[in-house]
Scaffold this active site. Sequence first.
Site, PDB file in Angstrom:
ATOM      1  N   THR A 163     -34.010  10.227 -36.047  1.00 25.42           N
ATOM      2  CA  THR A 163     -33.827   9.442 -34.833  1.00 25.42           C
ATOM      3  C   THR A 163     -34.578   8.123 -34.942  1.00 25.42           C
ATOM      4  O   THR A 163     -35.070   7.760 -36.026  1.00 25.42           O
ATOM      5  CB  THR A 163     -34.213  10.301 -33.585  1.00 25.42           C
ATOM      6  OG1 THR A 163     -33.883   9.556 -32.416  1.00 25.42           O
ATOM      7  CG2 THR A 163     -35.683  10.676 -33.557  1.00 25.42           C
ATOM      8  N   LYS A 218     -32.774   5.553 -38.569  1.00 28.95           N
ATOM      9  CA  LYS A 218     -31.402   5.915 -38.955  1.00 28.95           C
ATOM     10  C   LYS A 218     -30.859   5.031 -40.098  1.00 28.95           C
ATOM     11  O   LYS A 218     -30.051   5.499 -40.902  1.00 28.95           O
ATOM     12  CB  LYS A 218     -30.470   5.845 -37.743  1.00 28.95           C
ATOM     13  CG  LYS A 218     -30.709   6.966 -36.733  1.00 28.95           C
ATOM     14  CD  LYS A 218     -29.689   6.933 -35.615  1.00 28.95           C
ATOM     15  CE  LYS A 218     -30.008   7.969 -34.553  1.00 28.95           C
ATOM     16  NZ  LYS A 218     -29.019   7.999 -33.472  1.00 28.95           N
ATOM     17  N   ASP A 238     -23.212  11.314 -34.437  1.00 28.43           N
ATOM     18  CA  ASP A 238     -23.290  10.729 -33.085  1.00 28.43           C
ATOM     19  C   ASP A 238     -21.904  10.465 -32.486  1.00 28.43           C
ATOM     20  O   ASP A 238     -21.641  10.817 -31.332  1.00 28.43           O
ATOM     21  CB  ASP A 238     -24.079   9.413 -33.108  1.00 28.43           C
ATOM     22  CG  ASP A 238     -25.586   9.640 -33.145  1.00 28.43           C
ATOM     23  OD1 ASP A 238     -26.042  10.710 -32.700  1.00 28.43           O
ATOM     24  OD2 ASP A 238     -26.308   8.741 -33.616  1.00 28.43           O
ATOM     25  N   ASN A 261     -19.678  -7.763 -26.566  1.00 28.75           N
ATOM     26  CA  ASN A 261     -21.127  -7.855 -26.768  1.00 28.75           C
ATOM     27  C   ASN A 261     -21.677  -9.184 -26.283  1.00 28.75           C
ATOM     28  O   ASN A 261     -20.972 -10.188 -26.243  1.00 28.75           O
ATOM     29  CB  ASN A 261     -21.469  -7.672 -28.259  1.00 28.75           C
ATOM     30  CG  ASN A 261     -22.935  -7.341 -28.461  1.00 28.75           C
ATOM     31  OD1 ASN A 261     -23.483  -6.492 -27.742  1.00 28.75           O
ATOM     32  ND2 ASN A 261     -23.595  -8.000 -29.396  1.00 28.75           N
ATOM     33  N   ARG A 262     -22.958  -9.129 -25.872  1.00 29.16           N
ATOM     34  CA  ARG A 262     -23.665 -10.331 -25.406  1.00 29.16           C
ATOM     35  C   ARG A 262     -23.668 -11.394 -26.512  1.00 29.16           C
ATOM     36  O   ARG A 262     -23.255 -12.524 -26.300  1.00 29.16           O
ATOM     37  CB  ARG A 262     -25.102  -9.910 -25.048  1.00 29.16           C
ATOM     38  CG  ARG A 262     -25.951 -10.970 -24.456  1.00 29.16           C
ATOM     39  CD  ARG A 262     -27.277 -10.385 -24.025  1.00 29.16           C
ATOM     40  NE  ARG A 262     -28.012  -9.777 -25.139  1.00 29.16           N
ATOM     41  CZ  ARG A 262     -29.177  -9.165 -25.012  1.00 29.16           C
ATOM     42  NH1 ARG A 262     -29.752  -9.055 -23.831  1.00 29.16           N
ATOM     43  NH2 ARG A 262     -29.789  -8.638 -26.067  1.00 29.16           N
ATOM     44  N   TYR A 291     -29.554   8.545 -21.554  1.00 24.90           N
ATOM     45  CA  TYR A 291     -29.689   9.759 -20.752  1.00 24.90           C
ATOM     46  C   TYR A 291     -31.138   9.893 -20.305  1.00 24.90           C
ATOM     47  O   TYR A 291     -32.030   9.241 -20.843  1.00 24.90           O
ATOM     48  CB  TYR A 291     -29.245  11.007 -21.536  1.00 24.90           C
ATOM     49  CG  TYR A 291     -30.005  11.198 -22.826  1.00 24.90           C
ATOM     50  CD1 TYR A 291     -29.529  10.671 -24.005  1.00 24.90           C
ATOM     51  CD2 TYR A 291     -31.221  11.886 -22.836  1.00 24.90           C
ATOM     52  CE1 TYR A 291     -30.247  10.804 -25.193  1.00 24.90           C
ATOM     53  CE2 TYR A 291     -31.935  12.040 -24.022  1.00 24.90           C
ATOM     54  CZ  TYR A 291     -31.433  11.486 -25.186  1.00 24.90           C
ATOM     55  OH  TYR A 291     -32.147  11.626 -26.349  1.00 24.90           O
TER      56      TYR A 291
HETATM   57  P1  NAP Z   1     -29.472  -1.522 -30.711  1.00 20.15           P
HETATM   58  O1  NAP Z   1     -28.974  -1.353 -32.095  1.00 20.15           O
HETATM   59  O2  NAP Z   1     -30.817  -2.139 -30.481  1.00 20.15           O
HETATM   60  O3  NAP Z   1     -28.369  -2.410 -29.948  1.00 20.15           O
HETATM   61  C1  NAP Z   1     -28.587  -2.835 -28.633  1.00 20.15           C
HETATM   62  C2  NAP Z   1     -27.279  -3.400 -28.055  1.00 20.15           C
HETATM   63  O4  NAP Z   1     -27.463  -3.592 -26.648  1.00 20.15           O
HETATM   64  C3  NAP Z   1     -26.862  -4.761 -28.627  1.00 20.15           C
HETATM   65  O5  NAP Z   1     -25.451  -4.807 -28.664  1.00 20.15           O
HETATM   66  C4  NAP Z   1     -27.423  -5.741 -27.582  1.00 20.15           C
HETATM   67  O6  NAP Z   1     -26.715  -6.954 -27.533  1.00 20.15           O
HETATM   68  C5  NAP Z   1     -27.165  -4.949 -26.324  1.00 20.15           C
HETATM   69  N1  NAP Z   1     -28.023  -5.328 -25.191  1.00 20.15           N
HETATM   70  C6  NAP Z   1     -29.349  -5.111 -25.048  1.00 20.15           C
HETATM   71  N2  NAP Z   1     -29.773  -5.516 -23.838  1.00 20.15           N
HETATM   72  C7  NAP Z   1     -28.673  -5.992 -23.179  1.00 20.15           C
HETATM   73  C8  NAP Z   1     -28.447  -6.547 -21.889  1.00 20.15           C
HETATM   74  N3  NAP Z   1     -29.461  -6.696 -21.024  1.00 20.15           N
HETATM   75  N4  NAP Z   1     -27.202  -6.917 -21.541  1.00 20.15           N
HETATM   76  C9  NAP Z   1     -26.166  -6.741 -22.409  1.00 20.15           C
HETATM   77  N5  NAP Z   1     -26.311  -6.224 -23.665  1.00 20.15           N
HETATM   78  C10 NAP Z   1     -27.555  -5.865 -24.030  1.00 20.15           C
HETATM   79  O7  NAP Z   1     -29.511  -0.144 -29.903  1.00 20.15           O
HETATM   80  P2  NAP Z   1     -28.637   1.166 -30.239  1.00 20.15           P
HETATM   81  O8  NAP Z   1     -29.314   1.968 -31.279  1.00 20.15           O
HETATM   82  O9  NAP Z   1     -27.247   0.714 -30.463  1.00 20.15           O
HETATM   83  O10 NAP Z   1     -28.760   2.020 -28.883  1.00 20.15           O
HETATM   84  C11 NAP Z   1     -28.054   1.674 -27.690  1.00 20.15           C
HETATM   85  C12 NAP Z   1     -28.243   2.766 -26.627  1.00 20.15           C
HETATM   86  O11 NAP Z   1     -27.593   3.964 -27.019  1.00 20.15           O
HETATM   87  C13 NAP Z   1     -29.696   3.145 -26.353  1.00 20.15           C
HETATM   88  O12 NAP Z   1     -29.869   3.178 -24.942  1.00 20.15           O
HETATM   89  C14 NAP Z   1     -29.845   4.535 -26.940  1.00 20.15           C
HETATM   90  O13 NAP Z   1     -30.790   5.319 -26.216  1.00 20.15           O
HETATM   91  C15 NAP Z   1     -28.431   5.073 -26.747  1.00 20.15           C
HETATM   92  N6  NAP Z   1     -28.071   6.183 -27.684  1.00 20.15           N
HETATM   93  C16 NAP Z   1     -27.765   7.398 -27.141  1.00 20.15           C
HETATM   94  C17 NAP Z   1     -27.399   8.465 -27.967  1.00 20.15           C
HETATM   95  C18 NAP Z   1     -27.061   9.810 -27.362  1.00 20.15           C
HETATM   96  O14 NAP Z   1     -27.026  10.810 -28.092  1.00 20.15           O
HETATM   97  N7  NAP Z   1     -26.769   9.905 -26.077  1.00 20.15           N
HETATM   98  C19 NAP Z   1     -27.332   8.285 -29.367  1.00 20.15           C
HETATM   99  C20 NAP Z   1     -27.635   7.019 -29.890  1.00 20.15           C
HETATM  100  C21 NAP Z   1     -28.009   5.983 -29.034  1.00 20.15           C
HETATM  101  P3  NAP Z   1     -27.081  -8.177 -28.536  1.00 20.15           P
HETATM  102  O15 NAP Z   1     -26.395  -7.879 -29.814  1.00 20.15           O
HETATM  103  O16 NAP Z   1     -26.553  -9.370 -27.840  1.00 20.15           O
HETATM  104  O17 NAP Z   1     -28.595  -8.195 -28.650  1.00 20.15           O
END
Ligand code: NAP
Length: 278
Positions: A61, A65, A101, A150-151, A219
């Site tokens: 995690t 990853k 995932d 995406n932003r 979550y």
């Molecule tokens: P990441 O690689 O850091 O990517 C973050 C993403 O969110 C980027 O696309 C970023 O946009 C965008 N972002 C961040 N703040 C934002 C805002 N205020 N407004 C709009 N877009 C915003 O993170 P990640 O690993 O992909 O994880 C994303 C989420 O998925 C997390 O909350 C994590 O806990 C969840 N997750 C859940 C599971 C599950 O099993 N349920 C599994 C994996 C992940 P930019 O590119 O513009 O910065």
Amino acid sequence: MDRYAVIGHPIKHSKSPQIHAAFARQTKQEMEYKPLLAPLDGFADTVRAFRDEGGRGANVTVPFKLQACSLSTRLTERARAAGAVNTLTFEGDVIVGDNTDGAGLVRDLANNLACPLAGSHILLLGAGGAARGVILPLLLARPAVLTITNRTVERAYELRALFADRAGGTQLTAGGYDDLEGWSFDLVINATSASLENQLPPIPESVFAPGALAYDLMYGKGVTPFLAAARSAGCDLIADGLGMLVEQAAESFALWRGVRPDSARVLARMRRKQAFTR
Ligand code: NAP
């Protein structure tokens, strides 16, 4: 006893040990599954030490990853597509890297939430690691449209280009939040990390088609700003990512043990517990 672990930093908060213990009890598997804290600069050493001590496999995690992907000596197709690994299996000297995932998300949508994906219009918010990991499994479910927003719009375009040849009959599009005005979708998935900061991606209300499902990968945070926005836009089907977490675990468990647990029962129990403790 066969040994497994979930490796991360931090790791104390992880629900995976609880989930895998429930699966093991249910399926009568003799196994142990422990949280394992790896130093930020010591992921590979932690994995190798665990394997050398007899570990059979591990979940990976945050924040490891991507490193798990480089460490794997063999990658499954979905791990290669995701560019990240959340499941390691040790086969002698070979470290097999997989990513469960996306399959977990699709199983939660299809089995637990009865959300029809084939022929649907899906909006995916975010272009980070989580978004990348779910695109191939979503495409394999044959939606009519998958739009990545995406932003930082260039990252959405990059993902579109990366998966263009896997789209099949799906119309795969990408853009920024401004491009969403006037469009609506049957399923809106928030794969951004905005909910972590209690923020809302700038989506217009119109994105939720009548009867749409709003799904936040986050979550444990209750009704996030995204889910609240979906509700106030008239969307009465909302879900957080707990089901995805349980289903990705079930997928890893099935890979390692060759038996599929009754994940819906474990999820229902966790939801009852969550409601009680909130
Ligand atoms: P990441 O690689 O850091 O990517 C973050 C993403 O969110 C980027 O696309 C970023 O946009 C965008 N972002 C961040 N703040 C934002 C805002 N205020 N407004 C709009 N877009 C915003 O993170 P990640 O690993 O992909 O994880 C994303 C989420 O998925 C997390 O909350 C994590 O806990 C969840 N997750 C859940 C599971 C599950 O099993 N349920 C599994 C994996 C992940 P930019 O590119 O513009 O910065």
